[in-house]
Design an enzyme around this catalytic site. Structure first.
Site, PDB file in Angstrom:
ATOM      1  N   LYS A  53     -15.703  57.095   7.472  1.00 25.97           N
ATOM      2  CA  LYS A  53     -16.719  56.045   7.634  1.00 25.97           C
ATOM      3  C   LYS A  53     -17.473  55.841   6.317  1.00 25.97           C
ATOM      4  O   LYS A  53     -17.745  54.706   5.905  1.00 25.97           O
ATOM      5  CB  LYS A  53     -17.677  56.416   8.772  1.00 25.97           C
ATOM      6  CG  LYS A  53     -17.039  56.251  10.146  1.00 25.97           C
ATOM      7  CD  LYS A  53     -17.820  56.874  11.292  1.00 25.97           C
ATOM      8  CE  LYS A  53     -16.994  56.769  12.580  1.00 25.97           C
ATOM      9  NZ  LYS A  53     -17.581  57.428  13.749  1.00 25.97           N
ATOM     10  N   GLN A  97     -22.624  60.884  15.099  1.00 34.72           N
ATOM     11  CA  GLN A  97     -21.248  61.214  15.488  1.00 34.72           C
ATOM     12  C   GLN A  97     -21.250  62.091  16.743  1.00 34.72           C
ATOM     13  O   GLN A  97     -21.975  63.082  16.817  1.00 34.72           O
ATOM     14  CB  GLN A  97     -20.548  61.934  14.313  1.00 34.72           C
ATOM     15  CG  GLN A  97     -19.076  62.189  14.538  1.00 34.72           C
ATOM     16  CD  GLN A  97     -18.220  60.931  14.619  1.00 34.72           C
ATOM     17  OE1 GLN A  97     -18.510  59.923  13.974  1.00 34.72           O
ATOM     18  NE2 GLN A  97     -17.172  60.976  15.405  1.00 34.72           N
ATOM     19  N   ASP A 120     -23.169  51.394  16.998  1.00 33.16           N
ATOM     20  CA  ASP A 120     -22.126  51.989  17.844  1.00 33.16           C
ATOM     21  C   ASP A 120     -22.050  51.282  19.201  1.00 33.16           C
ATOM     22  O   ASP A 120     -21.073  51.443  19.931  1.00 33.16           O
ATOM     23  CB  ASP A 120     -22.470  53.468  18.102  1.00 33.16           C
ATOM     24  CG  ASP A 120     -21.483  54.428  17.456  1.00 33.16           C
ATOM     25  OD1 ASP A 120     -20.345  54.019  17.188  1.00 33.16           O
ATOM     26  OD2 ASP A 120     -21.871  55.588  17.242  1.00 33.16           O
TER      27      ASP A 120
END
Ligand code: GUN
Length: 285
Positions: A53, A97, A120
Site C-alpha cells: 500500500k 490494517q 476502507d
C-alpha cells in the site's frame, strides 16, 4: 478455454495512471492526498500488504504516513492515534490494517475513524450509506469487482447475481453494489442448501469464501461471468481461487484469473478512495 480473461492487473495499471494525473491536478490547488496506514503487531501477511500500500501511494504521488505499533498496543493507545489522525489536515484517509491483536476490539476501532476519512469503507456510516443507495466510500475489494464488471461492459440490470460468501469485507457490500445496479442478488453461505442449484442459474457468479476451488466448473452456466475473489495457497505452494478455474473457463464468457484478477484492484481502489477524499477536501477549502 472459451472464456475471456478479465485482466485486473491491466485495469489497475490504467486506473493508477488516471489517478496520478488527478493527483497532479490536485497538487496545482495545493492539495496533496494523504493516507495514514496503521499496522499493529507483526503479522507477516499484514506487513506485506501494508508495504504494498505504501509503495502504491508513493508511485501515485500520494503522501503516506506509516504507524507501526507493537503487538501489545492497548485499545486506548490505538484510539488515541486515530483521534490524532482524524484531526490531522494532511490526512485524507485512515487505514487500520486488519486483523488486530486479540486485546483490541476491531469494531470500536473502525467506529472511531472519521467517516470523512474512512477510505476502507468499513465504518457503519459508510456501510449504511451504501445500504440506502447513497454511497460515500465503498470498500475496496467489492468496489474493484464492480470496476472489473464495468470494464467488460457487463450490464447487471435484471441479471441473476449469485454471491458465494457473506463477509462484511466482500460478500455483503458487493451484494449491495450489485443491487444498486438493479441485479437480482442471492447471497449464499455455509448454511445454504443446494449451493450448486443457485450457482447454476447465475448470470454472474462472485466467489468470496476463501475455500480453494469450492465452486465447481460444472456448476457454471454457459456464458456466465465469473469473478473469483479468493486467493488460497495450497500445500504444494500453488495459489488458487475459490473457483475451479480451468473447468469454469470452459463454460464462462468472462473469468478472472488468480492471481492477477481482483487482487490488483483492491489497492487501486484504496488509492481511488484516498484521491476522492482529497478532492472533497479541496472542494471544501
Ligand atoms: N485486511 C484484509 N483486507 C483488508 C482491507 O481491505 N483493509 C484492511 N484495513 N485490512 C484488511
Amino acid at each position: 478455454m472459451a472464456a475471456t480473461l478479465m485482466d485486473g492487473k491491466a485495469l489497475a495499471a490504467q486506473m493508477r495512471e488516471q489517478l496520478k494525473a488527478q493527483v497532479a491536478e490536485l497538487g496545482k490547488q495545493g492539495v496533496v492526498p494523504g493516507l495514514a496506514v496503521v499496522l499493529v503487531g507483526e503479522d507477516p501477511a499484514s506487513r506485506v500488504y501494508v508495504s504494498m500500500k505504501e509503495k502504491a501511494c508513493a508511485a501515485t504521488g500520494i503522501f503516506s504516513s506509516e504507524h507501526k505499533l507493537p503487538q501489545e498496543t492497548t485499545q486506548q493507545e490505538l484510539l488515541a492515534l486515530i483521534d490524532t489522525l482524524n484531526q490531522d489536515e494532511r490526512i485524507d484517509g485512515i487505514l487500520v490494517q486488519l486483523p488486530l491483536p486479540a486485546q483490541i476490539d476491531e469494531d470500536a476501532v473502525i467506529a472511531a475513524i472519521s467517516p470523512l476519512k474512512d477510505v476502507d469503507g468499513f465504518h457503519p456510516i459508510s456501510v449504511g450509506c451504501l445500504a440506502i443507495g447513497n454511497p460515500t466510500f465503498r470498500s475496496c475489494t467489492p468496489y474493484g469487482v464492480m470496476k472489473m464488471l464495468e470494464a467488460i461492459q457487463c450490464d447487471l440490470n435484471g441479471k441473476e447475481v449469485v454471491i458465494v460468501g457473506r463477509s462484511n469485507i466482500v460478500g455483503k457490500p458487493v451484494a449491495l453494489m450489485c443491487l444498486a445496479e438493479n441485479a437480482t442478488v442471492t447471497i449464499c453461505h455455509s448454511r445454504t442448501k443446494d449451493l450448486p442449484a443457485h450457482v447454476k442459474r447465475a448470470d454472474v457468479v462472485i466467489a468470496a469464501v476463501g475455500r480453494p476451488e469450492m465452486v465447481k466448473g460444472e456448476w457454471i452456466k454457459e456464458g456466465a461471468v465469473v469473478v473469483d475473489v479468493g486467493i488460497n495457497r495450497l500445500d504444494d505452494g500453488r495459489l488458487v481461487g475459490d473457483v475451479e478455474f480451468a473447468a469454469a473457463a470452459e463454460r464462462a464468457s468472462y473469468i478472472t484469473p488468480v492471481p492477477g484478477g481482483v487482487g490488483p484492484m483492491t489497492i487501486t481502489m484504496l488509492l481511488f478512495n484516498t484521491v476522492q477524499s482529497a478532492a472533497q477536501r479541496a472542494a471544501r477549502s
